[in-house]
Motif scaffolding. Sequence first.
Motif, PDB file in Angstrom:
ATOM      1  N   ASN A 141      69.109  28.413  65.224  1.00 26.83           N
ATOM      2  CA  ASN A 141      70.271  28.156  64.379  1.00 26.83           C
ATOM      3  C   ASN A 141      71.245  29.332  64.368  1.00 26.83           C
ATOM      4  OD1 ASN A 141      69.432  25.576  63.770  1.00 26.83           O
ATOM      5  ND2 ASN A 141      68.482  26.150  61.831  1.00 26.83           N
ATOM      6  N   LYS A 159      66.761  31.363  51.597  1.00 18.83           N
ATOM      7  CA  LYS A 159      66.172  31.433  52.927  1.00 18.83           C
ATOM      8  C   LYS A 159      66.169  30.021  53.504  1.00 18.83           C
ATOM      9  CE  LYS A 159      62.186  33.289  55.329  1.00 18.83           C
ATOM     10  NZ  LYS A 159      60.940  34.040  55.157  1.00 18.83           N
ATOM     11  N   GLN A 160      66.637  29.858  54.730  1.00 16.62           N
ATOM     12  CA  GLN A 160      66.858  28.541  55.309  1.00 16.62           C
ATOM     13  C   GLN A 160      65.605  27.893  55.878  1.00 16.62           C
ATOM     14  OE1 GLN A 160      70.236  27.037  55.210  1.00 16.62           O
ATOM     15  NE2 GLN A 160      69.999  28.583  53.619  1.00 16.62           N
ATOM     16  N   SER A 161      64.637  28.676  56.338  1.00 17.47           N
ATOM     17  CA  SER A 161      63.450  28.114  56.971  1.00 17.47           C
ATOM     18  C   SER A 161      62.373  29.181  57.084  1.00 17.47           C
ATOM     19  CB  SER A 161      63.805  27.584  58.365  1.00 17.47           C
ATOM     20  OG  SER A 161      62.653  27.143  59.051  1.00 17.47           O
ATOM     21  N   ILE A 169      64.975  29.481  63.008  1.00 16.18           N
ATOM     22  CA  ILE A 169      65.937  30.475  62.522  1.00 16.18           C
ATOM     23  C   ILE A 169      66.715  31.061  63.694  1.00 16.18           C
ATOM     24  CG2 ILE A 169      66.182  32.765  61.451  1.00 16.18           C
ATOM     25  CD1 ILE A 169      63.728  32.028  59.709  1.00 16.18           C
ATOM     26  N   PRO A 209      67.453  38.862  58.797  1.00 13.14           N
ATOM     27  CA  PRO A 209      66.630  37.666  59.032  1.00 13.14           C
ATOM     28  C   PRO A 209      65.314  38.022  59.728  1.00 13.14           C
ATOM     29  CG  PRO A 209      68.881  37.295  59.762  1.00 13.14           C
ATOM     30  CD  PRO A 209      68.764  38.751  59.437  1.00 13.14           C
TER      31      PRO A 209
END
Length: 84
Positions: free
Chosen positions: A34, A23-25, A31, A69
């Motif tokens: 991006n 998970k990026q953030s 999110i 997401p």
Amino acid sequence: MKELKHLYVYFQDGQRLALRIPKQSEDLTLIARNLRKQLESPYLSIEVDGDLLMIPRESIKYLQICPMPDALPELTIEGAEVVD
């Protein structure tokens, strides 16, 4: 340990690339921003094992992100089901 997601890149020539990504953030605004930037770029840019993988957008048929997401791009249609 970060939650893992899966990114499947389906190419115009029928090939598929499967990636496991953390998970990026936690920041939903970041999110969404991006995701929008990636969709507007001529390349999909992904860091894989310390290397930069740049996939030309015109070679991609579609992308699948599992699970979905937490933040979605604007105008995303929600609640759809695949039917045969």
